[in-house]
Design a protein around this motif. Structure first.
Motif, PDB file in Angstrom:
ATOM      1  N   LEU A 105      23.498  -3.008 -16.631  1.00 39.71           N
ATOM      2  CA  LEU A 105      24.729  -2.365 -16.170  1.00 39.71           C
ATOM      3  C   LEU A 105      24.446  -1.486 -14.958  1.00 39.71           C
ATOM      4  N   GLN A 106      23.401  -0.684 -15.062  1.00 33.86           N
ATOM      5  CA  GLN A 106      23.047   0.195 -13.950  1.00 33.86           C
ATOM      6  C   GLN A 106      22.717  -0.611 -12.701  1.00 33.86           C
ATOM      7  N   ARG A 107      21.998  -1.709 -12.885  1.00 35.89           N
ATOM      8  CA  ARG A 107      21.572  -2.487 -11.727  1.00 35.89           C
ATOM      9  C   ARG A 107      22.743  -3.165 -11.032  1.00 35.89           C
ATOM     10  N   PHE A 108      23.678  -3.735 -11.821  1.00 34.09           N
ATOM     11  CA  PHE A 108      24.811  -4.392 -11.180  1.00 34.09           C
ATOM     12  C   PHE A 108      25.683  -3.376 -10.448  1.00 34.09           C
ATOM     13  N   LYS A 109      25.919  -2.226 -11.049  1.00 33.77           N
ATOM     14  CA  LYS A 109      26.703  -1.192 -10.380  1.00 33.77           C
ATOM     15  C   LYS A 109      26.030  -0.752  -9.076  1.00 33.77           C
ATOM     16  N   ALA A 110      24.701  -0.628  -9.119  1.00 31.45           N
ATOM     17  CA  ALA A 110      23.974  -0.223  -7.921  1.00 31.45           C
ATOM     18  C   ALA A 110      24.063  -1.287  -6.832  1.00 31.45           C
TER      19      ALA A 110
END
Length: 329
Positions: A49-54
């Motif tokens: 989740l963090q990576r896609f948002k970033a």
């Protein structure tokens, strides 16, 4: 009428472009995004989740005046946003307790407006599910809830964006014909309620007042003629003296752009958008099925095209927030 304080004005200026148009990118989804980027039975984890948002933030914020994120998974994305892009942070828990009556809201337990401001937020966003025809007992709870958040934002001198998602407690399908018939009433009346000074709202984030799939010339079945739909857009503008921006509600990028043109032609004075899935949702599918590199390539190409095309529409159709009746000099 509450005047716009220096802190709130500064925050709104950081969240809008030089022309006073709010061109914000939304990726504060949590539960729904987890499903979107899950691969089959393997649910996405916190790191994914963090990576896609970033990825979305790093790739697309150079073309946005602001990005809306959540404090649960969004801080890495906030750190890589473009320097000129403002930061709007969600304050509510995702979703609602479906086993309880009324779709009651709740806040994240470990955050406050003060804490979000101290971490760098330029504004606060809260989502509220609201049915103006719900029982007075339910709606009174929701109104008190928004009053408390409004007071927090006043204390910290930070802009308060209220996102209103309407529904009818008796209708399960909000995309169907039955809801389309009552949607104008639900959206417009809810805006009237929360435009009152007591709530301390600075910007309303709202749905368009009709389901465009049922507007003459836009879908296969007509519930509203073009003239009726245009009148609802005008009534929406007349319902508030606050700045208001449109959410995309997950429709396609093309339909959202057509909707904004129709709003302008109808006389709407909307002040921008907070657009999420219409910009990046196909990139989430790429991320789930083909991996990070495929998603990144899609965002650099189609995602960028989506947001730049939307910006062209906003340049033509949106009104600067400074011209909203509440804040006009």
């Amino acid at each position: 009428m509450n005047p716009l304080t220096d802190g709130k004005r500064e925050g709104l200026e950081k969240l809008s472009d030089k022309n006073g148009i709010i061109r914000a990118l939304a990726i504060d989804q949590r539960g729904s995004l987890k499903k979107m980027i899950s691969d089959g039975e393997n649910l996405a984890n916190e790191k994914s989740l963090q990576r896609f948002k970033a990825l979305v933030s790093e790739t697309l914020t150079p073309y946005a005046s602001a990005i809306l994120l959540d404090p649960e998974y969004g801080w890495p994305a906030a750190d890589v946003r473009a320097k000129c892009t403002g930061l709007l942070m969600a304050y509510e828990k995702t979703g609602y307790d479906a086993s309880a009556e009324g779709r009651l809201p709740d806040l994240l337990a470990h955050w406050s407006v003060k804490r979000l401001k101290n971490r760098g937020a330029d504004g606060i966003k809260v989502l509220l599910y609201y049915d103006v025809d719900e029982s007075p007992a339910i709606n009174d709870q929701k109104q008190a809830f928004i009053e408390r958040i409004g007071d927090e934002c006043r204390a910290e001198d930070l802009p308060f964006f209220l996102e209103i998602v309407t529904y009818d407690a008796r209708i399960t399908d909000v995309l169907g014909e039955d809801y389309a018939k009552v949607k104008p009433h639900k959206v417009i009346e809810a805006m009237k309620v929360f435009s009152h000074d007591t709530y301390g709202v600075d910007v309303l984030k709202v749905e368009v007042p009709v389901n465009m799939a049922f507007v003459e010339g836009f879908g296969e079945k007509t519930i509203y003629t073009k003239e009726q739909a245009a009148e609802y857009f005008r009534a929406q503008s007349a319902a508030t003296d606050l700045p208001f921006i449109f959410l995309s509600a997950g429709v396609s990028a093309e339909l959202f752009r057509k909707t904004l043109y129709f709003a302008k032609e109808s006389g709407s004075r909307f002040n921008g958008v907070l657009c999420g899935r219409a910009t990046w949702k196909d990139g989430a599918t790429k991320f789930a099925k083909e991996g990070e590199k495929a998603a990144e390539d899609w965002l650099h190409n189609q995602g960028r095209e989506n947001i730049e095309s939307l910006n062209e529409v906003l340049q033509t159709c949106a009104t600067p927030w400074q011209r909203a009746g509440r804040f006009a000099k």
